[in-house]
Structures are given as structure tokens and as C-alpha cells.
Design a protein around this motif. Structure first.
Motif, PDB file in Angstrom:
ATOM      1  N   THR A   2       2.171  31.766 -22.900  1.00  0.00           N
ATOM      2  CA  THR A   2       1.786  31.893 -21.492  1.00  0.00           C
ATOM      3  C   THR A   2       2.550  33.044 -20.873  1.00  0.00           C
ATOM      4  O   THR A   2       3.766  33.151 -21.050  1.00  0.00           O
ATOM      5  N   CYS A  11      15.707  25.721 -22.232  1.00  0.00           N
ATOM      6  CA  CYS A  11      15.227  26.219 -23.525  1.00  0.00           C
ATOM      7  C   CYS A  11      15.958  27.508 -23.874  1.00  0.00           C
ATOM      8  O   CYS A  11      16.719  28.030 -23.064  1.00  0.00           O
ATOM      9  N   ARG A  26       6.166  26.829 -28.125  1.00  0.00           N
ATOM     10  CA  ARG A  26       5.632  27.213 -26.809  1.00  0.00           C
ATOM     11  C   ARG A  26       6.472  28.368 -26.263  1.00  0.00           C
ATOM     12  O   ARG A  26       7.669  28.200 -26.028  1.00  0.00           O
ATOM     13  N   TYR A  73       4.579  30.815 -10.396  1.00  0.00           N
ATOM     14  CA  TYR A  73       4.694  29.594 -11.194  1.00  0.00           C
ATOM     15  C   TYR A  73       5.747  29.708 -12.302  1.00  0.00           C
ATOM     16  O   TYR A  73       5.858  28.821 -13.147  1.00  0.00           O
ATOM     17  N   GLU A 103       8.109  26.925 -13.624  1.00  0.00           N
ATOM     18  CA  GLU A 103       7.629  25.897 -14.553  1.00  0.00           C
ATOM     19  C   GLU A 103       7.830  26.314 -16.006  1.00  0.00           C
ATOM     20  O   GLU A 103       7.805  25.477 -16.906  1.00  0.00           O
ATOM     21  N   ALA A 104       7.981  27.613 -16.210  1.00  0.00           N
ATOM     22  CA  ALA A 104       8.040  28.116 -17.585  1.00  0.00           C
ATOM     23  C   ALA A 104       9.178  27.491 -18.362  1.00  0.00           C
ATOM     24  O   ALA A 104       9.031  27.115 -19.526  1.00  0.00           O
ATOM     25  N   ALA A 135      10.550  24.666 -18.044  1.00  0.00           N
ATOM     26  CA  ALA A 135      10.322  23.262 -18.375  1.00  0.00           C
ATOM     27  C   ALA A 135       9.298  23.106 -19.483  1.00  0.00           C
ATOM     28  O   ALA A 135       9.390  22.198 -20.316  1.00  0.00           O
ATOM     29  N   TRP A 136       8.335  23.988 -19.501  1.00  0.00           N
ATOM     30  CA  TRP A 136       7.246  23.876 -20.482  1.00  0.00           C
ATOM     31  C   TRP A 136       7.607  24.487 -21.835  1.00  0.00           C
ATOM     32  O   TRP A 136       7.334  23.923 -22.888  1.00  0.00           O
ATOM     33  N   ALA A 137       8.245  25.639 -21.784  1.00  0.00           N
ATOM     34  CA  ALA A 137       8.435  26.422 -23.010  1.00  0.00           C
ATOM     35  C   ALA A 137       9.644  25.956 -23.807  1.00  0.00           C
ATOM     36  O   ALA A 137      10.549  25.313 -23.274  1.00  0.00           O
ATOM     37  N   ASP A 138       9.647  26.298 -25.090  1.00  0.00           N
ATOM     38  CA  ASP A 138      10.901  26.156 -25.839  1.00  0.00           C
ATOM     39  C   ASP A 138      11.515  27.525 -26.130  1.00  0.00           C
ATOM     40  O   ASP A 138      12.549  27.617 -26.779  1.00  0.00           O
ATOM     41  N   ALA A 163       7.008  31.255 -23.336  1.00  0.00           N
ATOM     42  CA  ALA A 163       6.694  31.736 -21.983  1.00  0.00           C
ATOM     43  C   ALA A 163       7.203  33.159 -21.834  1.00  0.00           C
ATOM     44  O   ALA A 163       8.354  33.454 -22.163  1.00  0.00           O
ATOM     45  N   TYR A 196      -0.561  33.270 -15.804  1.00  0.00           N
ATOM     46  CA  TYR A 196      -0.340  32.608 -14.514  1.00  0.00           C
ATOM     47  C   TYR A 196       0.392  33.552 -13.575  1.00  0.00           C
ATOM     48  O   TYR A 196       1.133  34.443 -14.015  1.00  0.00           O
TER      49      TYR A 196
END
Lengths: 256, 162
Positions: free
Chosen positions: B52, B115, B24, B78, B81-82, B84-87, B26, B74
Motif C-alpha cells: 500500500t 513494525c 504487508r 491515512y 494507519e500504515a 498498524a496494518w503493515a509489518d 506500507a 491511499y
């Protein structure tokens, strides 16, 4: 008087700060065109980049405020002395000492290095005449010393240093002031073709000293270099024109 | 001027390096264009990673037309949030916006990013890497680095902010 003579293979020089601290034989600039490499200004102690660095364009040139970052004298020796020794052209080390004691110490240390053709002493714009003379005298020794003079003070300091023992005089980048991005005033060194008339005027002042003069500032074409020589400069230093990575019509720039 | 010749040099310095096994990605564009992040997007999509982009562009903006369709977009608001979501986080930031990164990604008080992250520091390089002029200096943990030589992409963990 220095025990070594000041001599250049060609009359075209790499000006202080124009190509870093040591010549890069694999870089895009043809080093064979040049008679000597002048290093980036080196202070006794390391200097960091200015927090408020700026490059501001104006018609015919740009202002640069960087803080003259460098690793300090001993850091520079550690990093570059071997490269200077093996360089294909002689090295002039540009020093920006804080006082005559620093100047004397750095001068003595350079005398023991290989392929050092001389020292260029950078004098501040606001230096007192007596301090300028003391700096030059502190730098006299085995190596030829070139006093690098702010163009705005060419007449005054040139006359003062004519009998100082300096082997030659050169011109520092002119300084100026422009509004920055937020309207604040930024002072810095000026580069670009627009500086040529100012540099030619300063060279004309310095030639009256009887010392050899290295003309620097605003040289962007072979015709500019010829104008510098016509004004009396023995040699011509290039600065930001080298940042293009090439020189206009460089075969014409080469001496006959 | 039309017809005038241009001489191009480069590339110089270090670019983004997508870690092996990244799933993932970002991308955070703080520099007014996602253009400098597009190679990372394409490289990630070729490896079947999700991509993303966080940016302040309208979806129809010309700046986005070269972004692969598989990438989501996005608003920059936002971006927090990147992490937390991305690696893997790839950021394009003008040097004057570096100081905003700790607050944006919750890195205050030295907290590390969750990350891997890299930042392309966008800064003037008047000498183009030829003179070590110092204009592109970037403060890193061990020293002042030069974007033209040591960057322009730096590991986020190596940068010193403010």
C-alpha cells in the motif's frame, strides 16, 4: 623557519575539504595528478553539522553552509593517521584552531606523524590581525606552515604575514550571503567558476609578499589553472570541481 | 544542453532492506514522488506481500504510472494507519519533513513503531559522498551520520527527530 621544506610533486593540489579527511585510492579521482592532499578542516574539538545547513545556487556557483563538521583533532588522528601514513601523496592537515594554544598543541602532535607534508592554518574572515599573527607563530615548528587567508583580506593579511615565518600563503574559499528557502539570509563558503576573477585578484595581491602562493577558487578547467599560474601562483588548489568525480581534460591538467 | 555527455557515479550508501517474511508493506511518500519507493514495491510484490502506498497524488497522476497495479494507493492523511496494518514501513522523506514523522506515526515520547520501519532521507549531497562535506548530515542515536555514506536509508528507530 620550518625544518622541513615545502615541496609538491606536481603543482596541482587537492584543496581543503574537497575530498574529505584522507585520500581514497579507490575513489573516482586520479590521485596521481596531484602533488598534495589537503584535509577537510579540523578543529581542536569535534564539530557537528550546522542545524541550518544550506546549499544555495547562484549563477556561476553555489553557496555552502555546513558548519564544517569534523571529528575533532584527536578523533581525526584516531580515524585517519594510519591512512595518512600510507597515502600515495603527502598530506597537509588543515587546522582551524580556536586560539594559539590550540594551534601550538595540534602542531606539536602532527610533527610525530608519518607522511605529513605540512600544516595549513585556516584563518577566519573576521580574525584580528594580531590574532592571525599569533596563530601563525604558534604553528611554527618542524613542519612547514601555510597560512590560508580569506580572499577579501588578501592584501591586509598577506602583508602582515609576509615575515611571520609561514612557508607559503593560500586562499580560503570566499564567503558570501544569499537568501535561503524561507527568505532568511544564509552566509557560507562560495564555490564555482564565477569565483575565478576574485581568486586571481587575491593571488595577485599575495604574490607581492614574496612568499609562495597556492591559488584556490573557481578553477574548473586547465585554462583556469594556467591563469592561476600566470597570476603568480606556485601551485593551484582544486575544490568543488572534484565533486564531479573527474577533472575536465585531466591529461591537459597534468604538468608538462 | 543536447548532446552534452553526462558522467554518472554510484550507487552510493545503503538502500531499503525488506525484512525476510514480510507480508504487508506500507510505502509512505512525503517527498513529492513515489519513484524512490518503487523498487521496494516491486520487490515486495515478487514475494507475494501486500503493498500500500500512502501519498498525496491524484490516482491519475503521472507519478503513479510506474506503480505496479497490485499496489493500493491511499491519501497521505491515512498514513497513521500504515504502522498498524503493515509489518514493514518504507518512508521517503525530505530531511525537512523528518520532524513530522513522530506525530504522523505516534512515536512521541519515545514510543517505538509497531513494525519494522526504514526512512530514505532525501537531502542535498553536493559532494556526492566524495568529501564528507556534511551537508547531508542526519542525526542518529549514536552520532551525526551522513546520508551519502551511512544512508540515505536509515532505520526509523535510529533517527533522532527535532
Amino acid at each position: 623557519m620550518a625544518k622541513q621544506d615545502l615541496s609538491f610533486r606536481t603543482s596541482l593540489l587537492i584543496g581543503a575539504g574537497s575530498l574529505g579527511f584522507s585520500p581514497n585510492p579507490r575513489g573516482p579521482v586520479d590521485l596521481s595528478l596531484f602533488g598534495v592532499f589537503i584535509t577537510h578542516p579540523i578543529s581542536r574539538r569535534p564539530r557537528h553539522a550546522a542545524e541550518t545547513r544550506a546549499q544555495i545556487q547562484f549563477p556561476g556557483g553555489f553557496l555552502l553552509h555546513s558548519g564544517l563538521p569534523n571529528p575533532g583533532f584527536h578523533g581525526a588522528l584516531r580515524l585517519y593517521a594510519a591512512q595518512w601514513a600510507g597515502a600515495s601523496l603527502p598530506i597537509l592537515v588543515h587546522l582551524i584552531p580556536g586560539d594559539p594554544v590550540e594551534m601550538a598543541g595540534m602542531t606539536r602532535a602532527l610533527e610525530n606523524l608519518e607522511n605529513i607534508g605540512g600544516i595549513e592554518l585556516g584563518l577566519r574572515d573576521d580574525i584580528l590581525p594580531a590574532d592571525a599573527l599569533a596563530m601563525v607563530q604558534a604553528g611554527l615548528g618542524e613542519l612547514p606552515l601555510i597560512a590560508c587567508i580569506p580572499p577579501a583580506r588578501a592584501a591586509e593579511l598577506g602583508a602582515l604575514l609576509a615575515k611571520s615565518g609561514a612557508a607559503a600563503l593560500s586562499l580560503a574559499p570566499a564567503r558570501g550571503r544569499l537568501p535561503g528557502a524561507n527568505g532568511e539570509m544564509v552566509t557560507g563558503r562560495l564555490y564555482g567558476p564565477a569565483l575565478l576573477p576574485l581568486a586571481l585578484e587575491a593571488v595577485a595581491c599575495l604574490v607581492h609578499t614574496g612568499l609562495p602562493v597556492i591559488g584556490c577558487g573557481g578553477v574548473y578547467t586547465p585554462a583556469d589553472a594556467a591563469a592561476m599560474r600566470a597570476a603568480g601562483a606556485l601551485a593551484v588548489g582544486l575544490d568543488a570541481v572534484l565533486w564531479r568525480g573527474w577533472i575536465l581534460e585531466d591529461t591537459q591538467t597534468r604538468e608538462n | 544542453m543536447p548532446g552534452q555527455g553526462l558522467t554518472l557515479r554510484g550507487p552510493i550508501g545503503r538502500g531499503f532492506k525488506l525484512p525476510t517474511g514480510t507480508r504487508r508493506v506500507a510505502l509512505v511518500a512525503l517527498g513529492g514522488t513515489p519513484a524512490r519507493l518503487l523498487p521496494v514495491a516491486r520487490q515486495a510484490l515478487e514475494k507475494n506481500a501486500g503493498v500500500t502506498l500512502y501519498a498525496d497524488f491524484m490516482p491519475q497522476a503521472a507519478a503513479l504510472r510506474d506503480l505496479p497495479l497490485a499496489a493500493e494507493v491511499y491519501p497521505l492523511a491515512y498514513a497513521a494507519e500504515a504502522a498498524a496494518w503493515a509489518d514493514y514501513l518504507a518512508i521517503d522523506a525530505p530531511i525537512e519533513r523528518l520532524a513530522s514523522l513522530p506525530a504522523m506515526f505516534g512515536l512521541e515520547k519515545g514510543r517505538p513503531l509497531a513494525c519494522a520501519g526504514q526512512v530514505l532521507v532525501y537531502t542535498p549531497m553536493p559532494c556526492g559522498g566524495l568529501a564528507e562535506c556534511g551537508m547531508c548530515a542526519v542525526r542518529t542515536r549514536k552520532k551525526w551520520s551522513l546520508a551519502c555514506k551511512d544512508g540515505p536509508v536509515f532505520d526509523l528507530a535510529d533517527l533522532v527527530f527535532g
